[in-house]
Design a protein around this motif. Structure first.
Motif, PDB file in Angstrom:
ATOM      1  N   ILE A 120      -0.490   7.704  -1.201  1.00  0.00           N
ATOM      2  CA  ILE A 120      -1.640   7.716  -2.104  1.00  0.00           C
ATOM      3  C   ILE A 120      -1.934   6.282  -2.499  1.00  0.00           C
ATOM      4  O   ILE A 120      -1.028   5.554  -2.910  1.00  0.00           O
ATOM      5  CB  ILE A 120      -1.348   8.576  -3.344  1.00  0.00           C
ATOM      6  CG1 ILE A 120      -1.057  10.013  -2.905  1.00  0.00           C
ATOM      7  CG2 ILE A 120      -2.524   8.543  -4.303  1.00  0.00           C
ATOM      8  CD1 ILE A 120      -0.565  10.907  -4.016  1.00  0.00           C
ATOM      9  N   TYR A 121      -3.182   5.877  -2.363  1.00  0.00           N
ATOM     10  CA  TYR A 121      -3.579   4.508  -2.676  1.00  0.00           C
ATOM     11  C   TYR A 121      -4.459   4.497  -3.925  1.00  0.00           C
ATOM     12  O   TYR A 121      -5.317   5.371  -4.098  1.00  0.00           O
ATOM     13  CB  TYR A 121      -4.359   3.898  -1.503  1.00  0.00           C
ATOM     14  CG  TYR A 121      -3.509   3.678  -0.272  1.00  0.00           C
ATOM     15  CD1 TYR A 121      -2.900   2.454  -0.034  1.00  0.00           C
ATOM     16  CD2 TYR A 121      -3.298   4.702   0.636  1.00  0.00           C
ATOM     17  CE1 TYR A 121      -2.106   2.253   1.076  1.00  0.00           C
ATOM     18  CE2 TYR A 121      -2.499   4.520   1.750  1.00  0.00           C
ATOM     19  CZ  TYR A 121      -1.910   3.293   1.973  1.00  0.00           C
ATOM     20  OH  TYR A 121      -1.119   3.103   3.070  1.00  0.00           O
ATOM     21  N   SER A 122      -4.244   3.495  -4.768  1.00  0.00           N
ATOM     22  CA  SER A 122      -5.101   3.320  -5.944  1.00  0.00           C
ATOM     23  C   SER A 122      -6.310   2.473  -5.542  1.00  0.00           C
ATOM     24  O   SER A 122      -6.345   1.903  -4.439  1.00  0.00           O
ATOM     25  CB  SER A 122      -4.324   2.614  -7.045  1.00  0.00           C
ATOM     26  OG  SER A 122      -4.050   1.283  -6.651  1.00  0.00           O
TER      27      SER A 122
ATOM     28  N   ASP B  16      -5.210  -1.010  -4.745  1.00  0.00           N
ATOM     29  CA  ASP B  16      -4.586  -1.112  -3.415  1.00  0.00           C
ATOM     30  C   ASP B  16      -5.664  -1.159  -2.336  1.00  0.00           C
ATOM     31  O   ASP B  16      -5.594  -1.940  -1.390  1.00  0.00           O
ATOM     32  CB  ASP B  16      -3.700   0.110  -3.141  1.00  0.00           C
ATOM     33  CG  ASP B  16      -2.544   0.209  -4.110  1.00  0.00           C
ATOM     34  OD1 ASP B  16      -2.036  -0.838  -4.504  1.00  0.00           O
ATOM     35  OD2 ASP B  16      -2.182   1.341  -4.471  1.00  0.00           O
TER      36      ASP B  16
ATOM     37  N   GLU C 254      -8.459   8.660  -6.117  1.00  0.00           N
ATOM     38  CA  GLU C 254      -9.496   8.498  -7.143  1.00  0.00           C
ATOM     39  C   GLU C 254     -10.894   8.695  -6.557  1.00  0.00           C
ATOM     40  O   GLU C 254     -11.847   8.980  -7.274  1.00  0.00           O
ATOM     41  CB  GLU C 254      -9.406   7.109  -7.783  1.00  0.00           C
ATOM     42  CG  GLU C 254      -8.124   6.881  -8.556  1.00  0.00           C
ATOM     43  CD  GLU C 254      -7.868   5.407  -8.796  1.00  0.00           C
ATOM     44  OE1 GLU C 254      -8.744   4.734  -9.357  1.00  0.00           O
ATOM     45  OE2 GLU C 254      -6.796   4.917  -8.398  1.00  0.00           O
TER      46      GLU C 254
END
Lengths: 176, 157
Positions: free
Chosen positions: A58-60, A63, A149
């Protein structure tokens, strides 16, 4: 032996005190800081399908931005064509799950070339990106990531976007 | 003449060294995790062990527990309690790593960085964790508060 027993009792009492202080401090600071997490919320987790699959990363948004700036990320927009045309993450490919197989050779090639594939859809609640990842993993993409997100998170941070058809050939072909 | 066995005389000093190493390490990881709560929550979620509703509370609480126990160990305050918590945490981390490795998950550790680009977990991480756990147990058993704030203040008076 009783000395050790006393030490355990002392340690447990101290541990309880430390934990209490830590929790009070943690939740107070989290409430006060702007980047604090929502405590009562369900953290986005990729759904698992019946088939065994490697856990996607999972990337923010941060990131994603960093990977974008270093040219390592290729974003996969799993939303509808119309939404993609209105705006998408920079350089994102429009890959709705129905078209996943069509893009498979290209995506596998990109991954082998060292690119990080990151799927996204509308936001925390949408499932399209996760479904796309599931399909891609089942078809040989080794480690697709998820930007949980999504579009809402990206726009909420005022990060750069692209507009228009992009890899519009597929957007056009949506209409066919 | 001191009749104490040499290893017993040395143990408090080894425990002091371990205490400082563990303290600095936990303080550092606590700060790293606290500075990027979202990234840390993602790292925790990637293990797929905690229910989704517990990920955020855990990601909020853990960095502060790490920081406070780290500071306590460095200063030599509440050493038994701090070393007990740290040993417990390292045991839980070892379990989580073991489960993730057994499942074949390709995830980053989330240990000393919250970056997704960090190296994926491997058995080396588990061995390192168990080494740290052994150090924490050693501190719990053998630390006598050498160079602790209380003893330093006591010496000055």
């Amino acid at each position: 032996m009783s000395g050790f027993h006393e030490k355990i009792i002392t340690a447990l009492k101290e541990a309880a005190l430390i934990l209490f202080l830590s929790l009070v401090l943690a939740f107070t600071i989290n409430t006060l800081r702007p980047s604090g997490l929502a405590i009562i919320s369900v953290h986005a987790q990729p759904k698992e399908a019946g088939a065994p699959m490697i856990n996607p990363r999972i990337y923010s948004a941060d990131d994603c931005l960093q990977l974008l700036q270093t040219g390592k990320a290729v974003f996969l927009d799993a939303r509808e064509a119309a939404l993609y045309k209105m705006g998408h993450l920079p350089g994102a490919l429009h890959v709705p799950k129905e078209k996943a197989e069509q893009y498979l050779p290209q995506l596998i090639g990109l991954e082998r070339g060292g690119k990080v594939l990151i799927a996204y859809c509308d936001g925390q609640g949408c499932m399209k990106a996760q479904e796309l990842m599931k399909i891609l993993q089942g078809k040989g993409v080794r480690a697709p990531g998820l930007f949980s997100e999504g579009w809402e998170g990206w726009m909420g941070k005022g990060l750069p976007i692209d507009e228009g058809a992009g890899n519009g050939s597929d957007s056009t072909s949506d209409k066919n | 003449m001191d009749q104490t066995a040499p290893q017993t005389r040395i143990s408090p000093y080894i425990a002091l060294a371990f205490r400082v190493v563990l303290g600095c390490m936990f303080l550092y990881t606590g700060v790293v995790h606290a500075l990027d709560p979202k990234g840390f929550a993602d790292a925790v979620a990637n293990y797929r062990i905690l229910p989704a509703v517990l990920v955020n509370p855990f990601a909020v609480a853990l960095p502060h527990v790490e920081m406070i126990t780290g500071i306590a160990l460095i200063l030599g305050i509440l050493i038994p309690g701090s070393s007990l918590i740290i040993a417990g945490l390292l045991f839980v981390f070892a379990l989580a790593l073991g489960i993730a490795l057994a499942k074949g998950l390709d995830i980053s550790c989330g240990c000393f960085t919250t970056s997704k680009e960090a190296q994926s977990i491997s058995w080396i991480y588990l061995v390192r964790d168990l080494g740290l756990l052994a150090m924490a147990v050693f501190v719990f058993y053998f630390d006598t508060g050498v160079a602790s704030i209380r003893k330093i203040r006591g010496l000055k008076r």
